[in-house]
Design an enzyme around this catalytic site. Structure first.
Site, PDB file in Angstrom:
ATOM      1  N   SER A  40       0.832  -1.198   0.000  1.00  0.00           N
ATOM      2  CA  SER A  40       0.000   0.000   0.000  1.00  0.00           C
ATOM      3  C   SER A  40       0.865   1.245   0.000  1.00  0.00           C
ATOM      4  O   SER A  40       2.009   1.223   0.454  1.00  0.00           O
ATOM      5  CB  SER A  40      -0.891   0.019   1.243  1.00  0.00           C
ATOM      6  OG  SER A  40      -0.133   0.357   2.388  1.00  0.00           O
ATOM      7  N   ASP A  41       0.322   2.330  -0.529  1.00  0.00           N
ATOM      8  CA  ASP A  41       0.955   3.622  -0.293  1.00  0.00           C
ATOM      9  C   ASP A  41       0.873   3.915   1.205  1.00  0.00           C
ATOM     10  O   ASP A  41       0.062   3.315   1.928  1.00  0.00           O
ATOM     11  CB  ASP A  41       0.273   4.717  -1.106  1.00  0.00           C
ATOM     12  CG  ASP A  41       1.215   5.867  -1.440  1.00  0.00           C
ATOM     13  OD1 ASP A  41       2.216   6.041  -0.724  1.00  0.00           O
ATOM     14  OD2 ASP A  41       0.950   6.597  -2.409  1.00  0.00           O
ATOM     15  N   ALA A  42       1.713   4.834   1.678  1.00  0.00           N
ATOM     16  CA  ALA A  42       1.811   5.073   3.116  1.00  0.00           C
ATOM     17  C   ALA A  42       0.475   5.530   3.700  1.00  0.00           C
ATOM     18  O   ALA A  42      -0.035   6.593   3.355  1.00  0.00           O
ATOM     19  CB  ALA A  42       2.882   6.119   3.400  1.00  0.00           C
ATOM     20  N   GLY A  43      -0.093   4.710   4.556  1.00  0.00           N
ATOM     21  CA  GLY A  43      -1.352   5.045   5.202  1.00  0.00           C
ATOM     22  C   GLY A  43      -2.585   4.762   4.375  1.00  0.00           C
ATOM     23  O   GLY A  43      -3.707   5.027   4.822  1.00  0.00           O
ATOM     24  N   ALA A  44      -2.421   4.207   3.174  1.00  0.00           N
ATOM     25  CA  ALA A  44      -3.575   4.003   2.298  1.00  0.00           C
ATOM     26  C   ALA A  44      -4.552   2.969   2.848  1.00  0.00           C
ATOM     27  O   ALA A  44      -5.760   3.046   2.577  1.00  0.00           O
ATOM     28  CB  ALA A  44      -3.113   3.585   0.894  1.00  0.00           C
TER      29      ALA A  44
END
Length: 721
Positions: free
Chosen positions: A249-253
């Protein structure tokens, strides 16, 4: 740990030994802090590992490393060879540092071997803050360059990879960042046709190149968050394309699926939904609850173990569980950092990335001698960090030459003035410019955006030059001597309105320099004065450069109509077209040969077969240099909607002056296919109009070379998988 076993046997053995808590910690990348990587598992002899390394155009945000031009500049080279060698050099330096860290027991953020690169989102709108990280607007160009980058980064060893690549951000992620909405909650409304024909193809090319990872994006796609999108991450990515790597995932997605998209209502459901959809690794910004999801039978234990396998397979292929003597990459040492070879590659690449947009009466190249008096003005003349772009290696003054210090060698007397305190240019000091230019023979005006204006989290609401920059340019023209040579050098990724500069006859030349990195000043001087190899410009725009904001649809509108050269409306003549770029020399295309039978004067190709051919290209000018040959197709006599024009092949090659070379080209069968409304790629019987030259066909702004065209009839039809 037994290297005599197969990878599958070793991975299965490892995963079968893990507890639920251990799997949670590995998949959550350390959970609460995204700067904390996967923890060690002492009982199994497994060390710590950090998954977050940035390799976009050099080993980024990780101390000293060779800086290469930002991705958009790499794309402007239109060179698969350049992308491969830049990625190779980057991964050599990443591996060198990692070997040293491991040797000294060090572990941490940006110390690993798994790169979150390349970025292959389509440059759909020039106001998007992350245009600079992309390879431009075309799916074929982006995909071809991405394949070269992935292969260069990962290396060609049959057993080990030097560093692992991750193509991102998957998918339909091309703005906005923050204007007019936040990327964290934005819902991309995309037709199936646009999705399949514009946003997905480059990712399939990445998969075909053997990429180890795909990063899912922040946005939703038609109401479903990308990191919770089973159609995207499983049905398309794994089942259709055969991807066997891991999705990160993208950071925090993952957390955003609940907190911003409101697609779920609690952490447990969020974890279950995303892991079931196809996510393997959470680049976390908060707490996650895999064990609770397993206990509540929302996430089967077997699925979790299957999601673990690609992570461990990647670490094994990087050599972590084999003796060092077996892995040739374990011998790379810190001598590779900023090596002479890498510095030379940085200079070569920068010179190959500059697009010559304007050159009245062949003003350039300038004589490689000293002028009596020159001026170097504008906010970009000596702002080193702004020359690097986002996700760049740490700026080191020992290796960095700014425009001022590169161009000052051309003048016996030099005057300068920035005119603005930064690129926003909210406070323009007119007298700085007047005092600098009034006696000059040559005036270099260095304007642009930089990360102060365009970057991740920074969209623009206009393509106008920021603040007082246009007035600065006008004053440089107005107050310089009548016979002064004025050269505009623009540093940007997303297009800016250069209509005034293009139309003004006193501005002799315009160079689009993008963000060239550490060798900026040296590269500019050598190109401007035709000094040494690579000093004849051959770069081409990887995007359409509009005239003004009036040509742009709203950024939130994901319909491709009116965007990119493929779907521009007839009344949308751009300032500079996709594929455009001038040279100091001229080229002539002749004698096309196609390996196909001819009937009634038209070539015939069977549906499903590739089209192979060649063309002779002559350098008819006075300078030896490189030419970018571009092959486009246009569908005729077909009822299904197609792009107006589609790039299908390209090549950048050196041609000595007054000589011909033979340029081979291929139109792969899949490039002739169209997307059907009922879902699927098919090659249909129709006529293809094929164009070959150094530019797009039909463009009104010529580059000085001709276009050759011919027709091909497709015989039969074929459905592609």
């Amino acid at each position: 740990m037994d290297p005599s076993l197969t990878w599958d046997e070793r991975v299965h053995d490892l995963v079968s030994r893990l507890t639920e808590e251990e799997m949670m910690n590995q998949m959550a990348k350390g959970r609460a802090d995204i700067k904390t990587g996967a923890p060690s598992i002492p009982r199994l002899g497994i060390g710590e590992y950090d998954w977050a390394t940035e390799c976009l155009h050099g080993d980024a945000i990780a101390g000293n490393a060779t800086s290469f031009p930002q991705a958009i500049g790499l794309a402007a080279t239109w060179s698969k060879d350049v992308l491969y060698r830049v990625a190779e050099a980057t991964s050599v330096e990443v591996r060198a540092k990692n070997n040293n860290y491991t040797k000294h027991g060090l572990y941490g953020f940006h110390m690993g071997l798994s790169c979150f690169s390349p970025v292959i989102n389509i440059l759909r709108d020039p106001r998007w803050g992350r245009c600079q990280e992309t390879y431009g607007e075309d799916p074929h160009l982006t995909g071809a360059l991405a394949q070269s980058f992935v292969r260069g980064l990962q290396g060609g060893h049959p057993r080990y990879i030097r560093a692992s690549a991750a193509c991102k951000h998957f998918d339909a992620h091309s703005g906005p960042e923050n204007i007019p909405k936040s990327r964290l909650s934005f819902n991309s409304i995309v037709s199936e046709r646009d999705w399949r024909t514009t946003f997905l193809p480059a990712f399939k090319d990445c998969v075909d190149a053997g990429v180890y990872s795909i990063m899912c994006s922040y946005n939703s796609i038609n109401g479903v968050p990308a990191c919770a999108n089973k159609k995207l991450l499983t049905d398309i990515l794994r089942n259709e394309w055969g991807f066997s790597g891991y999705v990160v995932s993208d950071a925090g997605a993952i957390e955003n699926v609940w907190h911003f998209h409101n697609y779920t209502t609690n952490d447990v459901d969020t974890v279950a939904t995303t892991v079931n959809a196809g996510v393997n690794l959470n680049l976390a910004a908060g707490t996650v609850y895999e064990p609770q999801a397993i206990e509540q039978v929302k996430l089967p234990d077997q699925i979790v173990r299957e999601r673990m396998k690609p992570l461990w397979y990647t670490r094994m292929r990087l050599g972590e569980f084999d003796p060092d003597y077996m892995n040739p990459y374990s011998n790379i040492n810190l001598g590779a950092i900023q090596s002479k070879v890498h510095q030379e590659l940085s200079l070569e690449t920068a010179m190959k990335s500059f697009v010559l947009l304007k050159n009245i009466d062949n003003t350039l190249p300038l004589p490689n001698t000293r002028f009596h008096w020159i001026s170097i003005v504008g906010p970009m003349i000596d702002s080193p960090e702004q020359l690097f772009g986002s996700y760049a290696p740490t700026y080191d003054p020992k290796f960095t030459v700014t425009p001022y210090y590169g161009l000052e060698r051309l003048g016996g007397n030099i005057t300068s003035g920035q005119g603005c305190e930064d690129n926003k240019c909210e406070h323009y000091a007119k007298n700085d410019i007047i005092n600098a230019v009034y006696v000059s023979e040559v005036v270099f005006v260095c304007l642009g955006l930089g990360t102060e204006v365009e970057a991740e989290g920074k969209d623009r609401d206009t393509i106008d030059l920021p603040g007082g920059q246009l007035q600065l340019l006008k004053d440089a023209v107005k107050y310089s001597p009548e016979n002064a040579i004025i050269i505009l050098i623009i540093f940007n990724a997303g297009a800016v309105d250069l209509s005034w500069a293009e139309q003004n006859s006193k501005i002799s030349a315009i160079i689009a320099a993008f963000y060239p990195g550490q060798t900026t000043g040296t590269a500019l001087r050598k190109l401007i004065t035709h000094d040494g190899p690579y000093s004849v410009p051959a770069a081409r725009l990887p995007f359409t450069w509009p005239k003004s904001d009036g040509q742009l649809p709203p950024m939130v509108n994901y319909n491709m109509t009116g965007r990119t050269y493929r779907y521009l409306k007839d009344d949308q003549e751009p300032l500079y077209p996709f594929g455009y770029g001038l040279s100091y020399t001229q080229f002539q295309y002749d004698h096309v040969s196609v390996d196909l039978p001819v009937k009634d004067g038209v070539y015939i190709v069977n549906a499903g077969d590739d089209l192979n051919g060649s063309v002779f290209v002559k350098n008819k000018g006075q300078y030896e240099g490189e030419e970018v040959s571009q092959v486009y197709i246009q569908w005729k006599n077909i009822e299904i909607q197609t792009p107006k024009l589609q790039l299908v092949d390209f090549a950048r090659q050196h041609i000595p002056t007054k000589e011909y070379i033979k340029v081979d080209f291929t139109i792969a069968a899949e490039k002739m296919a169209v997307w059907t409304d009922d879902g699927g790629w098919i090659i249909l019987p129709c006529t293809l109009h094929v164009f070959i030259g150094g530019q797009q066909p039909f463009q009104t702004k010529p580059v000085g070379s001709n276009i050759i065209s011919f027709e091909v009839k497709i015989q039969g039809q074929k459905m592609l998988k």
